[in-house]
Design an enzyme around this catalytic site. Structure first.
Site, short mmCIF file in Angstrom:
data_model
loop_
_atom_site.label_atom_id
_atom_site.label_comp_id
_atom_site.label_asym_id
_atom_site.label_seq_id
_atom_site.Cartn_x
_atom_site.Cartn_y
_atom_site.Cartn_z
N HIS A 193 -11.87 -9.50 -5.48
CA HIS A 193 -10.55 -8.92 -5.21
C HIS A 193 -9.74 -9.71 -4.19
CE1 HIS A 193 -11.32 -4.98 -7.24
NE2 HIS A 193 -12.57 -5.28 -6.94
N LYS A 212 1.86 0.36 1.35
CA LYS A 212 0.59 -0.36 1.16
C LYS A 212 -0.01 -0.55 2.54
CE LYS A 212 3.21 -3.59 -0.85
NZ LYS A 212 2.56 -3.85 -2.13
N ARG A 213 -1.25 -1.04 2.63
CA ARG A 213 -1.79 -1.35 3.94
C ARG A 213 -0.85 -2.29 4.68
NH1 ARG A 213 -7.08 0.78 5.12
NH2 ARG A 213 -7.06 -0.62 6.91
N LYS A 251 1.30 -9.19 3.43
CA LYS A 251 2.14 -8.32 2.59
C LYS A 251 3.59 -8.32 3.07
CE LYS A 251 -1.77 -5.27 1.43
NZ LYS A 251 -1.87 -5.18 -0.04
N THR A 285 -1.50 -2.90 -7.20
CA THR A 285 -1.47 -1.87 -8.24
C THR A 285 -0.32 -0.91 -7.97
OG1 THR A 285 -3.20 -0.78 -6.94
CG2 THR A 285 -3.89 -1.90 -8.94
N LYS A 306 2.59 1.20 -10.43
CA LYS A 306 2.92 2.62 -10.34
C LYS A 306 4.44 2.82 -10.21
CE LYS A 306 -1.54 3.16 -8.15
NZ LYS A 306 -2.27 3.10 -6.85
#
Ligand code: 26Q
Length: 827
Positions: free
Chosen positions: A367, A558-559, A564, A666, A670
């Site tokens: 991952h 998200k985290r 990110k 992911t 969504k």
């Protein structure tokens, strides 16, 4: 089966409204001992859950009996994390009785929506990897694959995040405090798990010498099952979580009182193994307790798997025909030496045969491409905790390196790069290498990520085993992430194209022809605004802030991690703020920028990013000059149930990681499924989302993987970007000068240092300008609501590929080859 009639009502299995209502009442009184004077909404939630459990258990027994009788091949999904969230709504949707239960409750004056909010989120995971495991369970049951998920039943899930004075504060998540109605406790399904000790030898009757792990310390693993229903197909699989219990029967006679107390206390220590989920998701921490947890999962699960296999056969060469074990990242990869140990030491098999069986049973999913996240366990730790396994790993490695020499030549550098056990003063066991060598298939989680694995991190391994590496692009379950979380949009879709999309998400393509239909656009837009109003109410309640449901809801959830780049979105908010301050009449689409996400408790920089976002919000949200055009919100305690409230309310989905760093993502899927447009980099699954929805319906910007690599090679200088863009310079100067932290002007210096003085590793400055430009186009488009809605509908219409049903079918076709029975008719 318990189908006794009581006034015409099917007790404990009837799916009609009357049976359900009566059973809910019975559980309130007879299981929970509550009457009309003492019942709370929590009791009502629990009695509904218990009523549902009665039905699930019945179907679960039928399903398992069917799989047993047909001697079906089983899939075992091994994961340290399952981020399943709340279950009541999911269970009712999958049993297709949500509306009936809501009506039954309504008849006795109760509100289902209200009641279901009383369930605690099961947060046994950090983020993407844990949520993926939960979506996979749903899809495996929906396809009718004989699959069992194995994990750990942590007492404490992912911490509860509070925001205090703009800072993240962690609180323990005691999710089991009021009991868990979805638990099936199986006190008799328990296995000893051994630790420490040493490797000894035994002479067997035929004169052979075998190794044996001896003088070990034992802990007990006890099974707790949660039923996992497929969607409307009569199939119920289960998730089996292990809880640690002390195994030592305390030998009373040999203890004086002090020793007795000590012994009981030590028993408590053993139970610490399943106490808490490690809350970090991208950096490897080499703590013994974590290694114990990983082996605890592996040992208990393998004993369970082998016990079930042995009921049908004693011929272990058949194991790969009957069992596939999928490891969710390297965390369960000790299953490889553990299966070897079992076959060698317990079944007395010879090495080659045992190795063949092991290799053909195991598969491993990677991952991440980030080297700091890879698990490398110190040999010293492993020698102490798992001495026999360490020996086996050494032997696997010795044989493997021999094979490499034969196949690829005696290249010392390459051999050292590929070794499972590192060399030098503090050698480590490289769990990803172990996973590759000991598995039949290794997969990445999006096309780009899988390609990069082969080309960079695992290049040598790909040359050694060219057929081993494969891609399995991630997916999400349409049940939770559309039908459940966005019921109005689901109904609208079903009204126009029927309800096949729920299990065949490609059917959403039928919406393509409706994208231009003004009436459909209007219906879509109305639902979106309704969802936004609900989120606006939530924001009002939690943050005491008014936001405009007609403004663009621009969401990044998200985290919190530097790669990110929540920071880049924050810089954009500052830029919009400065533009509006300079020109209050500026004609931009009003925006509400919303963030949520947890930072690992030890990740100081990520925590400072949270504080920065909140500090920007303080300034922006309290400035009347901009208040009708811009808001900045951070919602505390991001979780599955918060995601379910936020995603259906989004207009814009932020997927802006540095190219090459997000394996898949992911959340991106969504959002698109719920009719949001994406602004994103060509990273992870964004690449494939773009292919599906079309270039015109997604806002792609910024450096690509090759650009990032090239810039790193040629020397990247963030100062060029700082000096080259007035607005960027101004935003950074404001952060540096304390504009957003007047009470502590230096508060955000570490952020500025990372960007300007420490090389801006995540290339925020390099991508800033392209990002802001793209955001201007986003803003322009939002002013044309018809055109925006058209594109949003096209996103939902063309996102079908990202159903986890497709992902699971891909795994099953290429790796597991288990049956897919689709449905099971009631007996
Ligand atoms: C490892 C050792 C010790 C302690 C913790 C860990 C640990 C725990 C969790 C390491 C990594 C994780 C989680 C990783 C994760 O969530 N990765 C994400 O997986 C998603 C599903 O494939 C992808 O969509 C995301 O891109 C990826 O970041």
């Amino acid at each position: 089966m318990s189908k006794k009639k009581n006034n015409g009502v099917n007790i404990r299995s009837g799916m009609d409204k009357d049976s359900l209502r009566e059973d809910i009442k019975l559980h309130l009184r007879h299981t929970l001992a509550k009457d009309e004077y003492s019942t709370t909404n929590w009791d009502r939630y629990k009695s509904v859950a218990l009523t549902v459990m009665d039905r699930l258990n019945d179907r679960m027994l039928n399903t398992q009996q069917h799989f047993y009788k047909s001697d079906a091949k089983r899939v075992y999904y091994l994961s340290m994390e399952y981020l399943i969230g709340r279950l009541l709504d999911n269970m009712l949707v999958n049993l297709d009785v949500r509306d009936i239960v809501a009506e039954a409750l309504d008849e006795v004056g109760l509100d289902y929506e209200d009641i279901r909010e009383h369930e605690w989120d099961a947060g046994l995971g950090n983020g993407g990897l844990g949520r993926l495991a939960a979506c996979f369970l749903d899809s495996m049951a929906t396809l009718g694959i004989p699959a069992i998920g194995h994990g750990i039943r942590y007492d404490y899930g992912i911490f509860y995040q509070k925001i205090q004075n703009g800072y993240q504060v962690e609180r323990p998540d005691l999710w089991l405090k009021y009991g868990n109605p979805w638990d099936i406790v199986r006190p008799k399904v328990q296995y000893p798990v051994e630790f420490y000790g040493n490797q000894g030898t035994v002479n067997s009757s035929n004169g052979n010498v075998h190794y044996k792990w001896e003088n070990t310390h034992r802990v007990k693993a006890v099974a707790y099952d949660t039923p996992i229903p497929g969607y409307d197909n009569g199939i119920v699989n289960y998730l089996r979580l292990w809880k640690a219990e002390s195994s030592a029967a305390i030998d009373l006679k040999s203890f004086n009182q002090g020793q007795y107390i000590d012994a009981v206390r030590d028993n408590q220590l053993e139970e610490n193994i399943s106490r808490v989920l490690y809350p970090n998701d991208k950096v490897f921490v080499g703590q013994e307790l974590r290694l114990k947890q990983e082996y605890f999962l592996v040992s208990a699960s393998l004993q369970d798997i082998i016990r079930r296999f042995k009921k049908m056969s004693s011929d272990f060469t058949k194991l790969p025909e009957k069992v596939s074990i999928q490891c969710n990242d390297t965390h369960p990869n000790l299953a490889i030496p553990e299966l070897m140990r079992y076959l060698l030491d317990e079944e007395h098999m010879d090495w080659d045969k045992a190795w063949d069986i092991t290799k053909n049973t195991m598969a491993y999913t990677n991952h991440t491409l980030m080297p700091e996240a890879l698990e490398k366990w110190p040999v010293s730790l492993m020698r102490n905790l798992l001495p026999r396994h360490l020996h086996i790993i050494y032997e696997i490695n010795r044989r493997f390196l021999n094979d490499v020499k034969i196949k690829l030549g005696d290249d010392k550098n390459r051999l050292s790069r590929m070794s499972i056990v590192g060399e030098g003063e503090n050698p480590v066991v490289h769990m990803a290498h172990l996973g590759i060598v000991g598995s039949r298939k290794v997969n990445g989680v999006a096309a780009l990520h899988s390609r990069l694995l082969k080309e960079s991190m695992f290049k040598d391994f790909n040359e050694m085993y060219p057929d081993k590496f494969t891609n399995k692009t991630n997916g999400i379950t349409p049940r939770r992430w559309l039908k459940q979380c966005n019921p109005k949009f689901s109904e609208l879709i079903t009204k126009h194209i029927g309800d096949d999309w729920i299990t065949k998400l490609d059917e959403l393509k039928g919406l393509n022809k409706l994208a231009d239909d003004k009436e459909f656009q209007k219906a879509f837009a109305d639902i979106k605004v309704e969802n936004k109003k609900r989120l606006a109410d939530y924001i009002k309640e939690n943050n005491n802030l008014d936001v405009d449901p007609n403004s663009m809801f621009d969401i990044q959830i998200k985290r919190i991690h530097e790669y990110k780049r929540q920071l880049m979105a924050a810089l954009h908010v500052i830029t919009l703020y400065n533009r509006l301050k300079e020109n209050p009449d500026l004609d931009i689409a009003p925006r509400t920028v919303i963030f949520a996400g947890k930072a690992a408790p030890g990740y100081t920089m990520a925590k400072l990013h949270i504080k920065l976002i909140n500090s920007i919000g303080e300034v922006v949200n309290n400035d009347p000059d901009v208040s009708d055009k811009l808001k900045c919100v951070f919602l505390q305690n991001y979780s599955v149930s918060l995601a379910e409230k936020m995603i259906p309310a989004a207009n814009l989905s932020e997927q802006i990681s540095t190219a090459g760093m997000e394996a898949s993502g992911t959340g991106n899927m969504k959002f698109a499924l719920n009719g949001a447009l994406t602004i994103g980099t060509l990273d992870g699954a964004n690449v494939e989302i773009k292919e599906e929805v079309g270039d015109d319906n997604i806002f792609i910007f910024g450096l690509e993987v090759e650009d990032v690599e090239q810039m790193r090679r040629e020397g990247y200088n963030p100062w060029n970007y700082y000096n080259g863009n007035e607005e960027l310079k101004k935003a950074l100067d404001q952060i540096r000068d304390g504009h957003f932290s007047p009470e502590n002007k230096e508060l955000f210096h570490p952020i500025i240092n990372a960007l300007l003085h420490e090389g801006d590793y995540f290339m925020v400055l390099a991508d800033y300008e392209a990002y802001v430009k793209r955001q201007e186009e986003v803003s322009e488009l939002f002013k044309d609501q018809d055109e925006w809605n058209r594109k949003a509908i096209l996103n939902a219409a063309n996102i079908g590929k990202f159903s986890s049903d497709r992902t699971i079918r891909d795994y099953n076709d290429e790796i597991w080859q288990a049956p897919e029975i689709g449905e099971l008719k009631p007996e």
